[in-house]
Design a protein around this motif. Structure first.
Motif, PDB file in Angstrom:
ATOM      1  N   LYS A  31     -32.131 -29.107  -4.187  1.00 31.10           N
ATOM      2  CA  LYS A  31     -31.800 -28.248  -5.125  1.00 31.10           C
ATOM      3  C   LYS A  31     -31.999 -26.913  -4.730  1.00 31.10           C
ATOM      4  O   LYS A  31     -31.290 -25.971  -5.400  1.00 31.10           O
ATOM      5  N   SER A  32     -32.646 -26.409  -3.717  1.00 37.03           N
ATOM      6  CA  SER A  32     -32.811 -24.877  -3.371  1.00 37.03           C
ATOM      7  C   SER A  32     -31.755 -24.458  -2.453  1.00 37.03           C
ATOM      8  O   SER A  32     -31.099 -23.449  -2.617  1.00 37.03           O
ATOM      9  N   THR A  33     -31.096 -25.379  -1.656  1.00 39.45           N
ATOM     10  CA  THR A  33     -30.140 -25.039  -0.564  1.00 39.45           C
ATOM     11  C   THR A  33     -28.949 -24.566  -1.308  1.00 39.45           C
ATOM     12  O   THR A  33     -28.207 -23.370  -0.822  1.00 39.45           O
ATOM     13  N   PRO A  34     -28.396 -25.193  -2.310  1.00 35.34           N
ATOM     14  CA  PRO A  34     -27.150 -24.866  -3.019  1.00 35.34           C
ATOM     15  C   PRO A  34     -27.313 -23.551  -3.606  1.00 35.34           C
ATOM     16  O   PRO A  34     -26.376 -22.737  -3.482  1.00 35.34           O
ATOM     17  N   SER A  35     -28.138 -23.247  -4.232  1.00 35.63           N
ATOM     18  CA  SER A  35     -28.530 -21.900  -4.911  1.00 35.63           C
ATOM     19  C   SER A  35     -28.435 -20.756  -3.796  1.00 35.63           C
ATOM     20  O   SER A  35     -27.997 -19.722  -4.028  1.00 35.63           O
ATOM     21  N   MET A  36     -29.049 -20.921  -2.656  1.00 38.72           N
ATOM     22  CA  MET A  36     -29.120 -19.841  -1.474  1.00 38.72           C
ATOM     23  C   MET A  36     -27.908 -19.944  -0.902  1.00 38.72           C
ATOM     24  O   MET A  36     -27.357 -18.829  -0.707  1.00 38.72           O
ATOM     25  N   GLN A  37     -27.180 -20.952  -0.801  1.00 36.32           N
ATOM     26  CA  GLN A  37     -25.656 -20.878  -0.134  1.00 36.32           C
ATOM     27  C   GLN A  37     -24.934 -19.997  -1.222  1.00 36.32           C
ATOM     28  O   GLN A  37     -24.187 -19.412  -0.604  1.00 36.32           O
ATOM     29  N   LEU A  38     -25.048 -20.367  -2.442  1.00 40.69           N
ATOM     30  CA  LEU A  38     -24.158 -19.550  -3.514  1.00 40.69           C
ATOM     31  C   LEU A  38     -24.392 -18.049  -3.191  1.00 40.69           C
ATOM     32  O   LEU A  38     -23.394 -17.318  -3.209  1.00 40.69           O
TER      33      LEU A  38
ATOM     34  N   MET B  92     -25.576 -16.347  -0.740  1.00 42.80           N
ATOM     35  CA  MET B  92     -25.087 -15.948   0.748  1.00 42.80           C
ATOM     36  C   MET B  92     -23.586 -15.731   0.671  1.00 42.80           C
ATOM     37  O   MET B  92     -23.007 -14.906   1.162  1.00 42.80           O
ATOM     38  N   THR B  93     -22.750 -16.669   0.181  1.00 44.03           N
ATOM     39  CA  THR B  93     -21.398 -16.690  -0.066  1.00 44.03           C
ATOM     40  C   THR B  93     -20.907 -15.453  -0.829  1.00 44.03           C
ATOM     41  O   THR B  93     -19.957 -14.739  -0.334  1.00 44.03           O
ATOM     42  N   TYR B  94     -21.676 -15.570  -1.801  1.00 47.23           N
ATOM     43  CA  TYR B  94     -21.270 -14.142  -2.661  1.00 47.23           C
ATOM     44  C   TYR B  94     -21.296 -12.880  -1.633  1.00 47.23           C
ATOM     45  O   TYR B  94     -20.491 -12.099  -1.790  1.00 47.23           O
TER      46      TYR B  94
ATOM     47  N   ARG C   1     -19.208  -7.925   1.441  1.00 45.98           N
ATOM     48  CA  ARG C   1     -19.666  -7.196   2.399  1.00 45.98           C
ATOM     49  C   ARG C   1     -18.741  -5.891   2.698  1.00 45.98           C
ATOM     50  O   ARG C   1     -19.282  -4.788   2.833  1.00 45.98           O
ATOM     51  N   ASP C   2     -17.433  -5.919   2.558  1.00 51.19           N
ATOM     52  CA  ASP C   2     -16.568  -5.036   2.800  1.00 51.19           C
ATOM     53  C   ASP C   2     -16.667  -3.892   1.864  1.00 51.19           C
ATOM     54  O   ASP C   2     -16.876  -2.691   1.930  1.00 51.19           O
TER      55      ASP C   2
END
Length: 64
Positions: free
Chosen positions: A27-34, A36-38, A43-44
């Motif tokens: 449950k927690s990993t997908p939230s963190m991945q979302l 980080m992806t955002y 970044r630019d």
């Protein structure tokens, strides 16, 4: 910088509590991945606008 950010020196955003890290990784990993992806996608933009991003709190839990 547009008027919305004019004069602001810092903005603190709260996203993950210690309670989140107590949840099953499934449950927690997908939230963190979302998150980080955002951030990677922004970044630019952050660099262009001279916006610093700083993680506060316990970073170790995010790396596990």
């Amino acid at each position: 910088m547009d008027e919305a950010g004019a004069g602001r020196r810092a903005l603190t955003l709260y996203s993950f509590s210690l309670e989140n890290w107590k949840r099953p990784k499934k449950k927690s990993t997908p939230s963190m991945q979302l998150c980080m992806t955002y951030l990677e996608g922004e970044r630019d933009h952050l660099k262009r606008e001279n916006i610093r991003f700083k993680v506060i709190g316990r970073r170790r839990a995010a790396n596990q």
